[in-house]
Design a protein around this motif. Sequence first.
Motif, PDB file in Angstrom:
ATOM      1  N   ARG A 185       0.838  -1.196   0.000  1.00 58.57           N
ATOM      2  CA  ARG A 185       0.000   0.000   0.000  1.00 58.57           C
ATOM      3  C   ARG A 185       0.879   1.254   0.000  1.00 58.57           C
ATOM      4  NH1 ARG A 185      -3.818   0.519   4.957  1.00 58.57           N
ATOM      5  NH2 ARG A 185      -4.804  -1.236   3.900  1.00 58.57           N
ATOM      6  N   ILE A 186       0.485   2.226  -0.804  1.00 56.39           N
ATOM      7  CA  ILE A 186       1.183   3.509  -0.836  1.00 56.39           C
ATOM      8  C   ILE A 186       0.368   4.519  -0.036  1.00 56.39           C
ATOM      9  CG2 ILE A 186       2.003   5.407  -2.283  1.00 56.39           C
ATOM     10  CD1 ILE A 186       2.439   3.399  -4.523  1.00 56.39           C
ATOM     11  N   ILE A 187       0.990   5.106   0.978  1.00 55.98           N
ATOM     12  CA  ILE A 187       0.343   6.120   1.805  1.00 55.98           C
ATOM     13  C   ILE A 187       0.781   7.490   1.305  1.00 55.98           C
ATOM     14  CG2 ILE A 187       0.289   7.179   4.103  1.00 55.98           C
ATOM     15  CD1 ILE A 187       0.611   3.417   3.513  1.00 55.98           C
ATOM     16  N   THR A 188      -0.178   8.390   1.137  1.00 58.76           N
ATOM     17  CA  THR A 188       0.107   9.735   0.644  1.00 58.76           C
ATOM     18  C   THR A 188      -0.234  10.761   1.714  1.00 58.76           C
ATOM     19  OG1 THR A 188      -0.359   9.106  -1.649  1.00 58.76           O
ATOM     20  CG2 THR A 188      -0.429  11.459  -1.121  1.00 58.76           C
ATOM     21  N   ALA A 189       0.689  11.685   1.943  1.00 58.43           N
ATOM     22  CA  ALA A 189       0.470  12.755   2.918  1.00 58.43           C
ATOM     23  C   ALA A 189       0.707  14.103   2.252  1.00 58.43           C
ATOM     24  CB  ALA A 189       1.412  12.598   4.111  1.00 58.43           C
ATOM     25  N   TRP A 190      -0.010  15.116   2.745  1.00 58.62           N
ATOM     26  CA  TRP A 190       0.217  16.504   2.348  1.00 58.62           C
ATOM     27  C   TRP A 190       0.542  17.291   3.610  1.00 58.62           C
ATOM     28  CZ3 TRP A 190       0.350  18.015  -2.720  1.00 58.62           C
ATOM     29  CH2 TRP A 190      -0.159  17.122  -3.658  1.00 58.62           C
ATOM     30  N   TYR A 191       1.704  17.930   3.638  1.00 57.38           N
ATOM     31  CA  TYR A 191       2.175  18.627   4.834  1.00 57.38           C
ATOM     32  C   TYR A 191       2.545  20.077   4.490  1.00 57.38           C
ATOM     33  CZ  TYR A 191       6.832  18.059   2.825  1.00 57.38           C
ATOM     34  OH  TYR A 191       7.907  18.115   1.981  1.00 57.38           O
ATOM     35  N   THR A 192       2.517  20.927   5.503  1.00 51.50           N
ATOM     36  CA  THR A 192       2.857  22.331   5.279  1.00 51.50           C
ATOM     37  C   THR A 192       4.038  22.767   6.144  1.00 51.50           C
ATOM     38  OG1 THR A 192       2.071  24.617   5.399  1.00 51.50           O
ATOM     39  CG2 THR A 192       1.088  23.058   6.947  1.00 51.50           C
ATOM     40  N   PRO A 193       5.136  23.206   5.538  1.00 48.17           N
ATOM     41  CA  PRO A 193       6.267  23.745   6.297  1.00 48.17           C
ATOM     42  C   PRO A 193       5.929  25.078   6.985  1.00 48.17           C
ATOM     43  CG  PRO A 193       6.939  23.054   4.100  1.00 48.17           C
ATOM     44  CD  PRO A 193       5.445  23.071   4.114  1.00 48.17           C
ATOM     45  N   GLN A 194       4.791  25.678   6.635  1.00 43.43           N
ATOM     46  CA  GLN A 194       4.387  26.918   7.285  1.00 43.43           C
ATOM     47  C   GLN A 194       4.055  26.705   8.761  1.00 43.43           C
ATOM     48  OE1 GLN A 194       1.694  27.818   3.608  1.00 43.43           O
ATOM     49  NE2 GLN A 194       1.764  29.698   4.806  1.00 43.43           N
ATOM     50  N   ILE A 195       3.783  25.460   9.142  1.00 43.00           N
ATOM     51  CA  ILE A 195       3.612  25.114  10.551  1.00 43.00           C
ATOM     52  C   ILE A 195       4.735  24.125  10.875  1.00 43.00           C
ATOM     53  CG2 ILE A 195       2.071  24.189  12.319  1.00 43.00           C
ATOM     54  CD1 ILE A 195      -0.272  24.902  10.528  1.00 43.00           C
ATOM     55  N   PRO A 196       5.865  24.633  11.362  1.00 42.03           N
ATOM     56  CA  PRO A 196       7.098  23.833  11.458  1.00 42.03           C
ATOM     57  C   PRO A 196       7.137  22.878  12.643  1.00 42.03           C
ATOM     58  CG  PRO A 196       7.498  26.028  12.283  1.00 42.03           C
ATOM     59  CD  PRO A 196       6.075  26.021  11.801  1.00 42.03           C
ATOM     60  N   VAL A 197       6.241  21.886  12.629  1.00 41.53           N
ATOM     61  CA  VAL A 197       6.293  20.792  13.603  1.00 41.53           C
ATOM     62  C   VAL A 197       6.262  19.482  12.835  1.00 41.53           C
ATOM     63  CG1 VAL A 197       5.217  22.097  15.483  1.00 41.53           C
ATOM     64  CG2 VAL A 197       3.767  20.812  13.909  1.00 41.53           C
ATOM     65  N   SER A 198       7.050  18.531  13.270  1.00 47.06           N
ATOM     66  CA  SER A 198       7.135  17.240  12.577  1.00 47.06           C
ATOM     67  C   SER A 198       6.063  16.305  13.117  1.00 47.06           C
ATOM     68  CB  SER A 198       8.526  16.638  12.759  1.00 47.06           C
ATOM     69  OG  SER A 198       8.647  15.425  12.038  1.00 47.06           O
ATOM     70  N   ASN A 199       4.806  16.689  12.920  1.00 47.35           N
ATOM     71  CA  ASN A 199       3.704  15.988  13.572  1.00 47.35           C
ATOM     72  C   ASN A 199       2.535  15.837  12.609  1.00 47.35           C
ATOM     73  OD1 ASN A 199       2.179  14.761  15.625  1.00 47.35           O
ATOM     74  ND2 ASN A 199       2.928  16.213  17.170  1.00 47.35           N
ATOM     75  N   GLY A 200       1.482  15.172  13.092  1.00 49.78           N
ATOM     76  CA  GLY A 200       0.305  14.966  12.275  1.00 49.78           C
ATOM     77  C   GLY A 200      -0.716  14.144  13.034  1.00 49.78           C
ATOM     78  N   PRO A 201      -1.837  13.792  12.415  1.00 50.22           N
ATOM     79  CA  PRO A 201      -2.887  13.017  13.085  1.00 50.22           C
ATOM     80  C   PRO A 201      -2.437  11.591  13.390  1.00 50.22           C
ATOM     81  CG  PRO A 201      -3.338  13.185  10.745  1.00 50.22           C
ATOM     82  CD  PRO A 201      -2.176  14.081  11.007  1.00 50.22           C
TER      83      PRO A 201
END
Length: 282
Positions: A185-201
């Motif tokens: 399975r390929i997992i795709t994420a979209w992230y923004t460097p405008q909020i500089p934390v290495s985190n997510g749901p």
Amino acid sequence: MTTITRVLILILIGAVSSINAQDFQGVATYKTHRDFDIKMDSTKMNDAMQKQMMEMMKKQFQKTYLLTFDRSSSVYKQEVELDKPQIGGGFQMSLGNSGSDVFYKNIKDQSYIDQKETMGKKFLIKDSIAPIEWQLQSNTKHIGEYMCFKATYTKQVPKVNLNFNSKPDIEDENEEEKEPEMEERIITAWYTPQIPVSNGPAKYQGLPGLILEIHDGKLTVICSKIVINPQEKLEIEEPTKGKEVSQKEYDDIMEKKTKEMMERYAPSRGSKDGAIHISIGG
């Protein structure tokens, strides 16, 4: 230096300069949805009952979560919602997380604590965050006001097929358990460097910016709102309730309980009345 690296550096410089590094906190709201396949073989279930069940299934897989975060830690928790609707006969569908579940991540220490209530019991799962080998892509898009970049990674997952129509033969129960069939399975994420934390749901993390969107099999998670540095200071606390176990110990317990449940509710051998087939993607 690649173009994507230059762009990331510029955005990060701008983001860091505009955010107070000492008091940086935020709350991100995520909407989740999971597709599913369901086949209802019962001749006793009319179209109206099938439609009602499908609507209830959809509502079960539509949830809202809040990610409360700072630079080093976060808490991911489902918003409080009304009791789920019941199907006739008092059977309540419960296929998602409990509303009391809390997922705490410490990015600095690379650890997590997952407080779960499953089958009437509370667990406190403590383990290390597994590193994700993200592949950064050059694709971009806006999510709200934030410029986002695409990232992907590939993992092996077991195929899931819940079939309540058959009961295992006695001779099959005595056989050595087979390894589950796996798929890529390929997992795709979209992230923004405008909020500089290495985190997510949930367990998603490890990118140079907050993850705002995830596509993982039939699961979709999309951020619908972000509040940076709210007026009232946010408290990010580790959950403490439940029996302490590792992730592997919890998975073994759930596997055993699931087998017991399927054997208990499976119809008698050869019977096809009331059969429902459910296939849920990861």
